[in-house]
Design an enzyme around this catalytic site. Structure first.
Site, mmCIF file in Angstrom:
data_model
loop_
_atom_site.group_PDB
_atom_site.id
_atom_site.type_symbol
_atom_site.label_atom_id
_atom_site.label_comp_id
_atom_site.label_asym_id
_atom_site.label_seq_id
_atom_site.Cartn_x
_atom_site.Cartn_y
_atom_site.Cartn_z
ATOM 1 N N GLU A 319 0.851 -1.186 0.000
ATOM 2 C CA GLU A 319 0.000 0.000 0.000
ATOM 3 C C GLU A 319 0.891 1.241 0.000
ATOM 4 O OE1 GLU A 319 -4.104 -0.080 1.934
ATOM 5 O OE2 GLU A 319 -2.931 1.045 3.393
ATOM 6 N N CYS A 320 0.807 2.051 -1.048
ATOM 7 C CA CYS A 320 1.570 3.286 -1.198
ATOM 8 C C CYS A 320 3.072 3.004 -1.086
ATOM 9 C CB CYS A 320 1.095 4.341 -0.190
ATOM 10 S SG CYS A 320 1.536 6.027 -0.661
ATOM 11 N N GLY A 321 3.713 3.318 0.036
ATOM 12 C CA GLY A 321 5.127 3.029 0.160
ATOM 13 C C GLY A 321 5.439 1.556 -0.026
ATOM 14 N N SER A 415 -1.155 -0.782 -4.685
ATOM 15 C CA SER A 415 -1.523 0.489 -5.291
ATOM 16 C C SER A 415 -1.141 1.622 -4.355
ATOM 17 C CB SER A 415 -3.033 0.549 -5.588
ATOM 18 O OG SER A 415 -3.763 0.951 -4.447
#
Length: 423
Positions: A319-321, A415
């Protein structure tokens, strides 16, 4: 069940300093108190916890339903909710998710923190406008912040006499309490070696310059917060290996609590310490600041190889990072390229920053997080290349279709969206 919402006309008014000082000051008095943060914020809640020693939750009036919000707010402790942005600022088109929505739904009195550093008599129409704008939101008092002198304070108080709201205190300018920040907000609580001294100084400011007894009397006017059942989000797997350290700190406590309550086993590990991924059905890499630690992560051979091995038998979600770690390379702000896990055909960069910000409605047709979610996107990374089928279909807060988000490859997916609750 006392409670308050600490709000302001705009960001940067001093809500965080007031909230942290109040939490620490009440805790030092022996008051059972806990904090909560309005909206999608991973950083401020950890400061709340350090200030008073109690768990802090996010209360997101855009992404969470009323039952979820009431369940998270329930309890007998004094609840101090820190607002986000300005009191009535929310997502477009109509401001849904504003701190005012929480005040209304939870029956919390609002204390307005006003940065008075560049005004005098004009404070009166500003406060009067906020107080009268929405009669369903109870603004019950004002805290004047960044006051320049005793004369300045006297002018402000005289101007506010005609508004009819109590002035609960006037905080002087305190450069020593300026808190360092970076692109996603404040520097994380665990990164401040002087954290306790900082919180004690904020508490001292509050104890010296605020009227805590009238403030607590206002908190007693909050609506009851009885125990409340809310739908739980089912765990995405039975055994979840959770990356958790300074590079992967952005996981929502309410989701982890849901999963534990429904029988999932969460196994934390530290990529920065080069720990191997524990045996699990799902490996979860949350967001954080991987770009600050990209060199260490690239050199964490035990972690990286165990992550690649896990992809053969377990689901992996970033998730993100965490999503960026799953890619081929990450370029840091200085332009240095670091090899990552290579499980997704993804290259990202912080050398050319661009803000991506806003609520998202995302839907996945398969994988551990299949279904529809209320989510939030907040990052400065630029995607240089991304090849493969997307993970999510996406819409913004106004319902406008966005390009698909994320990637999936076999059992690996991720994502830039931070999932908050089931939509």
């Amino acid at each position: 069940m006392p409670g308050l919402l600490i709000a302001a006309p705009a960001s940067g008014s001093g809500k965080t300093t007031v909230t942290l000082g109040l939490l620490r000051a009440l805790s030092r008095r022996g008051v059972a108190v806990r904090g909560a943060k309005s909206g999608p914020d991973y950083i401020d809640p950890r400061f709340h916890e350090a200030a008073c020693g109690a768990d802090c939750v996010n209360l997101d009036a855009w992404a969470m339903g009323a039952a979820r919000l009431r369940a998270l707010a329930a309890g007998s402790e004094t609840l101090v909710v820190e607002g986000a942005m300005g009191l009535f600022d929310g997502a477009p088109p109509d401001g849904r998710g504003a701190s005012a929505d929480l005040a209304r739904l939870l029956g919390l009195p609002v204390v307005l923190v006003v940065d008075a550093s560049r005004m005098a008599q004009s404070v009166a129409p500003l406060v009067a406008g906020f107080a009268r704008f929405d009669p369903t939101v109870r603004i019950c008092g004002v805290i004047l912040n960044r006051v320049g002198s005793a004369r300045h304070e006297a002018m402000l108080r005289r101007a506010l006499d005609q508004v009819g709201l109590p002035v609960l205190g006037a905080l002087p300018r305190a450069a020593a309490l300026a808190h360092p920040s970076r692109h996603l907000g404040l520097v994380q609580a665990g990164e401040r070696p002087d954290l306790d001294a900082f919180l004690d100084a904020a508490a001292g400011l509050v104890e010296t310059h605020l009227d805590l007894d009238p403030l607590m009397a206002l908190a007693e006017t909050a609506a009851p917060r009885p125990a409340h059942d809310a739908p739980r989000v089912a765990p995405p797997a039975q055994r979840i290996a959770l990356a958790r350290d300074a590079a992967f700190a952005f996981a929502y406590p309410h989701l982890l609590a849901d999963w534990r309550a429904m029988g999932a086993e969460i196994r934390p590990f530290s990529p920065l310490a080069d720990e191997a991924v524990p045996a699990a059905d799902l490996v979860l890499l949350p967001g954080g600041y991987p770009e600050l630690h990209a060199g260490r992560l690239a050199a964490a051979n035990t972690f990286m190889q165990s992550l690649r091995n896990a992809a053969q038998s377990s689901d992996i979600y970033g998730e993100c990072g965490g999503y960026m770690i799953l890619g081929d390379r990450l370029i840091d702000a200085g332009g240095t390229s670091h090899p990552m896990a290579g499980l997704l055909r993804l290259s990202t960069s912080f050398a050319a920053r661009k803000l991506h910000l806003g609520y998202r409605c995302v839907t996945a047709t398969n994988g551990p997080f299949a279904g529809s979610w209320a989510a939030h996107e907040f990052h400065y990374a630029t995607t240089l290349s991304a090849e493969g089928p997307p993970l999510f279909e996406a819409r913004d807060a106004e319902g406008t279709a966005l390009p698909p988000m994320g990637l999936r490859a076999g059992r690996v997916c991720g994502s830039f969206a931070h999932l908050i609750d089931r939509a």
